[in-house]
Design a protein around this motif. Sequence first.
Motif, short mmCIF file in Angstrom:
data_model
loop_
_atom_site.label_atom_id
_atom_site.label_comp_id
_atom_site.label_asym_id
_atom_site.label_seq_id
_atom_site.Cartn_x
_atom_site.Cartn_y
_atom_site.Cartn_z
N ARG A 192 7.44 -8.72 1.69
CA ARG A 192 7.12 -7.63 0.64
C ARG A 192 5.44 -7.54 -0.04
O ARG A 192 4.84 -6.33 0.22
N GLU A 193 4.84 -8.41 -0.43
CA GLU A 193 3.58 -7.97 -0.15
C GLU A 193 2.69 -8.32 0.55
O GLU A 193 1.36 -7.22 0.10
N GLU A 194 2.72 -8.31 1.40
CA GLU A 194 1.77 -8.15 2.70
C GLU A 194 2.49 -6.33 2.84
O GLU A 194 0.95 -6.01 3.63
N MET A 195 3.79 -6.01 3.25
CA MET A 195 3.26 -5.11 3.04
C MET A 195 2.65 -4.23 2.41
O MET A 195 2.07 -2.68 2.59
N ALA A 196 2.71 -4.43 1.06
CA ALA A 196 1.99 -3.29 0.24
C ALA A 196 0.98 -3.11 0.13
O ALA A 196 -0.01 -2.75 0.14
N PHE A 197 -0.11 -4.26 0.20
CA PHE A 197 -1.08 -4.63 0.61
C PHE A 197 -1.65 -4.21 2.29
O PHE A 197 -3.00 -2.75 2.13
N ALA A 198 -1.12 -4.25 2.89
CA ALA A 198 -0.80 -2.47 4.26
C ALA A 198 -1.40 -1.71 4.35
O ALA A 198 -1.78 -0.80 4.37
N ASN A 199 -0.02 -1.77 3.22
CA ASN A 199 0.41 0.19 2.92
C ASN A 199 -1.04 0.58 1.81
O ASN A 199 -1.45 2.14 2.50
N LYS A 200 -1.19 -0.01 1.57
CA LYS A 200 -2.50 0.14 0.33
C LYS A 200 -4.27 0.78 1.25
O LYS A 200 -4.58 1.80 1.12
N VAL A 201 -4.01 -0.55 2.20
CA VAL A 201 -5.49 -0.01 2.99
C VAL A 201 -5.02 0.61 4.26
O VAL A 201 -5.93 1.73 3.91
N GLY A 202 -3.89 0.82 4.78
CA GLY A 202 -3.31 2.47 5.15
C GLY A 202 -3.84 3.56 4.62
O GLY A 202 -4.46 4.34 5.19
N THR A 203 -3.42 3.07 3.26
CA THR A 203 -3.76 4.97 2.22
C THR A 203 -4.72 5.01 2.44
O THR A 203 -5.74 6.75 2.51
N ILE A 204 -5.97 3.94 1.88
CA ILE A 204 -7.31 3.77 2.12
C ILE A 204 -7.75 4.55 3.07
O ILE A 204 -8.61 5.97 3.05
N LYS A 205 -7.87 3.79 4.22
CA LYS A 205 -8.04 4.61 5.70
C LYS A 205 -7.47 5.65 5.99
O LYS A 205 -8.48 6.90 6.70
N ASN A 206 -6.31 5.95 5.32
CA ASN A 206 -6.17 7.32 5.98
C ASN A 206 -6.61 8.83 4.71
O ASN A 206 -7.52 10.16 5.70
N ALA A 207 -6.87 8.66 3.57
CA ALA A 207 -8.33 9.22 2.89
C ALA A 207 -9.29 9.33 3.21
O ALA A 207 -9.84 10.71 2.80
N VAL A 208 -10.08 8.60 4.51
CA VAL A 208 -11.20 8.41 4.67
C VAL A 208 -11.43 9.32 5.59
O VAL A 208 -11.95 9.81 6.06
N ARG A 209 -9.85 8.75 7.43
CA ARG A 209 -10.27 9.84 7.88
C ARG A 209 -10.09 11.54 7.41
O ARG A 209 -10.74 11.42 8.58
N ASN A 210 -9.16 11.55 6.87
CA ASN A 210 -9.05 13.31 6.17
C ASN A 210 -10.31 13.70 5.53
O ASN A 210 -11.01 14.45 5.71
N ARG A 211 -11.75 12.74 4.73
CA ARG A 211 -12.13 12.88 4.67
C ARG A 211 -13.32 13.37 5.16
O ARG A 211 -14.69 14.00 5.35
N PHE A 212 -13.57 12.36 6.23
CA PHE A 212 -14.67 12.50 7.10
C PHE A 212 -14.39 13.15 8.45
O PHE A 212 -15.15 12.81 9.83
N GLY A 213 -12.84 13.53 8.37
CA GLY A 213 -12.84 14.37 10.33
C GLY A 213 -12.52 13.06 10.62
O GLY A 213 -13.02 13.90 12.44
N TYR A 214 -11.88 12.16 10.90
CA TYR A 214 -11.95 11.01 12.07
C TYR A 214 -10.37 11.04 12.56
O TYR A 214 -9.63 10.42 11.84
N PHE A 215 -10.25 11.77 13.79
CA PHE A 215 -9.31 11.76 13.69
C PHE A 215 -9.10 11.33 15.68
O PHE A 215 -7.48 11.11 16.06
N LYS A 216 -9.96 10.13 15.84
CA LYS A 216 -9.66 9.30 16.88
C LYS A 216 -8.59 8.13 17.50
O LYS A 216 -8.68 7.59 16.06
N TYR A 217 -7.93 7.85 17.83
CA TYR A 217 -7.04 6.70 17.84
C TYR A 217 -8.58 5.44 18.62
O TYR A 217 -8.96 5.40 19.32
N CYS A 218 -8.15 4.31 17.27
CA CYS A 218 -9.62 3.94 17.55
C CYS A 218 -8.95 2.42 16.99
O CYS A 218 -9.03 2.18 16.14
N THR A 219 -8.89 1.14 18.03
CA THR A 219 -8.78 0.09 17.20
C THR A 219 -9.24 -0.68 16.18
O THR A 219 -9.21 -0.63 15.03
#
Length: 180
Positions: free
Chosen positions: A130-157
């Motif tokens: 549960r803690e690992e999933m909460a951590f991954a979700n929060k990091v994912g939320t931050i990165k999605n906000a960054v992606r939307n802010r800077f217009g970066y929508f490529k699939y990139c590992t």
Amino acid sequence: MGIFEEQEWLFDLVSDKFSDISGIRTGIEEDTVVYQKNAMLLWMYISEALKIRTAFVPNLMTIEDYVHEWSGIIKKHNTGREIFVERLQKFIADRFGREYQPNEQLCSELMPKPIDEAKATKLEKDQYLREEMAFANKVGTIKNAVRNRFGYFKYCTPFYEAQTINRIADVLFGKEYPVL
């Protein structure tokens, strides 16, 4: 004018790319002449190796000229990257309420404590997941906000694996090169 010690890595890069183009394997020095027929291709090879897109500069005659020209371009790139990292830090701090240092793990406060798989009970393992999933979700939320802010929508590992502001900036803006 000569090549400074800090520029040796750039000289090696330019020499390697010139060697690939011209077929000359030894004897490439600072004053080696780059003929006009090879100039554009050398510029493109260096640009591709450094992942910096910039307009071709004509009338560069020697390997040393290329090193000095690219040294200036790299300085501008690094300056732009510093500004980008500051903007990215400010955006994340404004949006999520915590300021992270460029090399600090995002959401490090949510990172789960490691457990011993052999000794842990099912309840402890479930709590860890549960803690690992909460951590991954929060990091994912931050990165999605960054992606939307800077217009970066490529699939990139590398973007998906990035966990610090510097790693995200490496993907979005380009990596930072040694100071020249």
